[in-house]
Design a protein around this motif. Structure first.
Motif, PDB file in Angstrom:
ATOM      1  N   PHE A   1       0.919   2.606   7.897  1.00  0.00           N
ATOM      2  CA  PHE A   1      -0.651   2.541   7.679  1.00  0.00           C
ATOM      3  C   PHE A   1      -1.175   3.606   8.321  1.00  0.00           C
ATOM      4  O   PHE A   1      -2.206   3.997   7.570  1.00  0.00           O
ATOM      5  CB  PHE A   1      -1.068   1.313   8.585  1.00  0.00           C
ATOM      6  N   ILE A   2      -0.958   4.188   9.218  1.00  0.00           N
ATOM      7  CA  ILE A   2      -1.266   5.592   9.769  1.00  0.00           C
ATOM      8  C   ILE A   2      -1.390   6.703   8.783  1.00  0.00           C
ATOM      9  O   ILE A   2      -2.147   7.291   8.442  1.00  0.00           O
ATOM     10  CB  ILE A   2      -0.755   5.899  11.256  1.00  0.00           C
ATOM     11  N   MET A   3       0.080   6.749   8.204  1.00  0.00           N
ATOM     12  CA  MET A   3       0.121   7.719   7.106  1.00  0.00           C
ATOM     13  C   MET A   3      -0.767   7.604   5.775  1.00  0.00           C
ATOM     14  O   MET A   3      -1.097   8.494   5.196  1.00  0.00           O
ATOM     15  CB  MET A   3       1.778   7.640   6.716  1.00  0.00           C
ATOM     16  N   ILE A   4      -0.979   6.141   5.542  1.00  0.00           N
ATOM     17  CA  ILE A   4      -1.978   6.329   4.391  1.00  0.00           C
ATOM     18  C   ILE A   4      -3.248   6.686   4.710  1.00  0.00           C
ATOM     19  O   ILE A   4      -3.690   7.402   3.981  1.00  0.00           O
ATOM     20  CB  ILE A   4      -1.854   4.299   4.033  1.00  0.00           C
TER      21      ILE A   4
ATOM     22  N   LEU B   1      -6.404  13.474   3.766  1.00  0.00           N
ATOM     23  CA  LEU B   1      -5.993  14.825   3.365  1.00  0.00           C
ATOM     24  C   LEU B   1      -6.379  14.976   1.888  1.00  0.00           C
ATOM     25  O   LEU B   1      -6.759  16.033   1.401  1.00  0.00           O
ATOM     26  CB  LEU B   1      -4.683  15.165   3.737  1.00  0.00           C
ATOM     27  N   GLN B   2      -6.410  14.139   1.120  1.00  0.00           N
ATOM     28  CA  GLN B   2      -6.763  14.113  -0.301  1.00  0.00           C
ATOM     29  C   GLN B   2      -8.102  14.147  -0.447  1.00  0.00           C
ATOM     30  O   GLN B   2      -8.721  14.948  -1.291  1.00  0.00           O
ATOM     31  CB  GLN B   2      -6.065  12.806  -1.111  1.00  0.00           C
ATOM     32  N   LYS B   3      -8.935  13.457   0.197  1.00  0.00           N
ATOM     33  CA  LYS B   3     -10.327  13.448   0.149  1.00  0.00           C
ATOM     34  C   LYS B   3     -10.740  15.060   0.456  1.00  0.00           C
ATOM     35  O   LYS B   3     -11.821  15.663  -0.052  1.00  0.00           O
ATOM     36  CB  LYS B   3     -11.023  12.731   1.111  1.00  0.00           C
ATOM     37  N   LYS B   4     -10.350  15.626   1.716  1.00  0.00           N
ATOM     38  CA  LYS B   4     -10.780  16.968   2.033  1.00  0.00           C
ATOM     39  C   LYS B   4     -10.275  17.891   0.833  1.00  0.00           C
ATOM     40  O   LYS B   4     -10.880  18.802   0.326  1.00  0.00           O
ATOM     41  CB  LYS B   4      -9.710  17.269   3.102  1.00  0.00           C
ATOM     42  N   GLU B   5      -8.992  17.486   0.144  1.00  0.00           N
ATOM     43  CA  GLU B   5      -8.563  18.670  -0.818  1.00  0.00           C
ATOM     44  C   GLU B   5      -9.649  18.510  -2.333  1.00  0.00           C
ATOM     45  O   GLU B   5     -10.131  19.422  -2.873  1.00  0.00           O
ATOM     46  CB  GLU B   5      -7.082  18.388  -1.353  1.00  0.00           C
TER      47      GLU B   5
ATOM     48  N   LEU C   1       0.936  -1.284  -0.198  1.00  0.00           N
ATOM     49  CA  LEU C   1       0.194  -0.034  -0.022  1.00  0.00           C
ATOM     50  C   LEU C   1       0.914   1.239  -0.037  1.00  0.00           C
ATOM     51  O   LEU C   1       0.312   2.201   0.047  1.00  0.00           O
ATOM     52  CB  LEU C   1      -1.062   0.087   1.197  1.00  0.00           C
ATOM     53  N   TYR C   2       2.211   1.282  -0.016  1.00  0.00           N
ATOM     54  CA  TYR C   2       3.176   2.328   0.018  1.00  0.00           C
ATOM     55  C   TYR C   2       2.958   3.313  -0.871  1.00  0.00           C
ATOM     56  O   TYR C   2       3.024   4.524  -0.844  1.00  0.00           O
ATOM     57  CB  TYR C   2       4.489   1.901   0.096  1.00  0.00           C
ATOM     58  N   GLY C   3       2.761   2.707  -2.312  1.00  0.00           N
ATOM     59  CA  GLY C   3       2.158   3.544  -3.282  1.00  0.00           C
ATOM     60  C   GLY C   3       1.119   4.435  -3.231  1.00  0.00           C
ATOM     61  O   GLY C   3       1.389   5.706  -3.794  1.00  0.00           O
ATOM     62  N   ILE C   4       0.164   4.312  -2.383  1.00  0.00           N
ATOM     63  CA  ILE C   4      -0.733   5.149  -2.079  1.00  0.00           C
ATOM     64  C   ILE C   4      -0.238   6.594  -1.234  1.00  0.00           C
ATOM     65  O   ILE C   4      -0.595   7.598  -1.671  1.00  0.00           O
ATOM     66  CB  ILE C   4      -1.957   4.508  -1.282  1.00  0.00           C
ATOM     67  N   MET C   5       0.561   6.221  -0.465  1.00  0.00           N
ATOM     68  CA  MET C   5       1.336   7.311   0.317  1.00  0.00           C
ATOM     69  C   MET C   5       2.263   8.111  -0.942  1.00  0.00           C
ATOM     70  O   MET C   5       2.280   9.203  -0.747  1.00  0.00           O
ATOM     71  CB  MET C   5       2.223   6.918   1.181  1.00  0.00           C
ATOM     72  N   ILE C   6       2.952   7.631  -1.537  1.00  0.00           N
ATOM     73  CA  ILE C   6       3.663   8.315  -2.607  1.00  0.00           C
ATOM     74  C   ILE C   6       2.832   9.211  -3.513  1.00  0.00           C
ATOM     75  O   ILE C   6       3.116  10.085  -4.031  1.00  0.00           O
ATOM     76  CB  ILE C   6       4.464   7.181  -3.308  1.00  0.00           C
ATOM     77  N   MET C   7       1.636   8.539  -3.866  1.00  0.00           N
ATOM     78  CA  MET C   7       0.909   8.982  -4.803  1.00  0.00           C
ATOM     79  C   MET C   7       0.050  10.266  -4.145  1.00  0.00           C
ATOM     80  O   MET C   7      -0.130  11.483  -4.693  1.00  0.00           O
ATOM     81  CB  MET C   7      -0.414   8.240  -5.334  1.00  0.00           C
ATOM     82  N   ASN C   8      -0.116  10.187  -2.818  1.00  0.00           N
ATOM     83  CA  ASN C   8      -0.699  11.091  -2.008  1.00  0.00           C
ATOM     84  C   ASN C   8       0.292  12.226  -2.128  1.00  0.00           C
ATOM     85  O   ASN C   8       0.099  13.692  -2.163  1.00  0.00           O
ATOM     86  CB  ASN C   8      -1.077  10.904  -0.631  1.00  0.00           C
ATOM     87  N   ILE C   9       1.614  12.244  -1.801  1.00  0.00           N
ATOM     88  CA  ILE C   9       2.634  13.281  -1.717  1.00  0.00           C
ATOM     89  C   ILE C   9       2.736  13.899  -3.327  1.00  0.00           C
ATOM     90  O   ILE C   9       2.811  15.116  -3.234  1.00  0.00           O
ATOM     91  CB  ILE C   9       4.167  12.528  -1.384  1.00  0.00           C
ATOM     92  N   THR C  10       2.794  12.985  -4.195  1.00  0.00           N
ATOM     93  CA  THR C  10       2.870  13.697  -5.470  1.00  0.00           C
ATOM     94  C   THR C  10       1.567  14.312  -5.933  1.00  0.00           C
ATOM     95  O   THR C  10       1.528  15.288  -6.667  1.00  0.00           O
ATOM     96  CB  THR C  10       2.821  12.338  -6.755  1.00  0.00           C
TER      97      THR C  10
ATOM     98  N   LYS D   1       0.802  22.406  -3.770  1.00  0.00           N
ATOM     99  CA  LYS D   1       0.518  22.374  -2.159  1.00  0.00           C
ATOM    100  C   LYS D   1       1.620  21.536  -1.782  1.00  0.00           C
ATOM    101  O   LYS D   1       1.513  20.655  -1.081  1.00  0.00           O
ATOM    102  CB  LYS D   1      -0.826  21.852  -1.816  1.00  0.00           C
ATOM    103  N   GLY D   2       2.971  21.983  -2.376  1.00  0.00           N
ATOM    104  CA  GLY D   2       4.149  21.238  -1.787  1.00  0.00           C
ATOM    105  C   GLY D   2       4.270  21.070  -0.132  1.00  0.00           C
ATOM    106  O   GLY D   2       4.872  20.320   0.239  1.00  0.00           O
ATOM    107  N   SER D   3       3.815  22.335   0.271  1.00  0.00           N
ATOM    108  CA  SER D   3       3.775  22.360   1.873  1.00  0.00           C
ATOM    109  C   SER D   3       3.013  21.278   2.400  1.00  0.00           C
ATOM    110  O   SER D   3       3.543  20.786   3.569  1.00  0.00           O
ATOM    111  CB  SER D   3       3.376  23.631   2.369  1.00  0.00           C
ATOM    112  N   ILE D   4       2.148  20.902   2.062  1.00  0.00           N
ATOM    113  CA  ILE D   4       1.241  19.783   2.618  1.00  0.00           C
ATOM    114  C   ILE D   4       2.076  18.509   2.356  1.00  0.00           C
ATOM    115  O   ILE D   4       2.217  17.653   3.292  1.00  0.00           O
ATOM    116  CB  ILE D   4      -0.167  19.605   1.971  1.00  0.00           C
ATOM    117  N   ALA D   5       2.604  18.410   1.088  1.00  0.00           N
ATOM    118  CA  ALA D   5       3.438  17.080   0.802  1.00  0.00           C
ATOM    119  C   ALA D   5       4.683  17.133   1.970  1.00  0.00           C
ATOM    120  O   ALA D   5       4.886  15.959   2.527  1.00  0.00           O
ATOM    121  CB  ALA D   5       3.982  17.356  -0.648  1.00  0.00           C
TER     122      ALA D   5
END
Length: 115
Positions: free
Chosen positions: A91-94, A100-104, A34-43, A50-54
């Motif tokens: 898992f917490i970060m995912i 955060l992505q849903k909110k955005e 599931l780590y790819g989800i976290m990478i995609m969120n940052i991207t 919104k690099g500051s959120i990333a």
């Protein structure tokens, strides 16, 4: 996940370490898929400007959650806590990243884009 003993044996360690590491190897990589989800969120946040959120996501994972959880879990669970901390924090970060992505996405729907 299927052949951890083979992968660990590539590092030329003795069989006792391989036997001990198989369980830890599996626990570490349970969340890795599931780590790819976290990478995609940052991207995602970088791509919408919104690099500051990333940056906050990365700092939250590495400094605010991971290091303290290593210290805490190692005191409570010993060596097992060190290995489980990575999976728990990921898992917490995912979950945090998806929230955060849903909110955005909701915020972006409010903005009307006219062509």
């Amino acid at each position: 996940m299927l052949k951890p003993n083979f992968i660990l044996s590539l590092f030329n360690v003795n069989s006792e370490i391989i036997a001990l590491g198989i369980g830890y190897f599996r626990s570490l990589y349970t969340v890795f898929i599931l780590y790819g989800i976290m990478i995609m969120n940052i991207t995602f946040f970088q791509s919408i400007g919104k690099g500051s959120i990333a940056s906050r996501i990365v700092l939250l994972r590495q400094l605010i959650l991971f290091v303290p959880s290593l210290l805490l879990f190692s005191k409570i669970f010993g060596i097992n806590g060190v290995w489980f901390a990575q999976s728990i924090v990921d898992f917490i970060m995912i979950i945090v990243g998806l929230a955060l992505q849903k909110k955005e996405y909701k915020r972006l729907k409010v903005i009307k884009i006219e062509l």
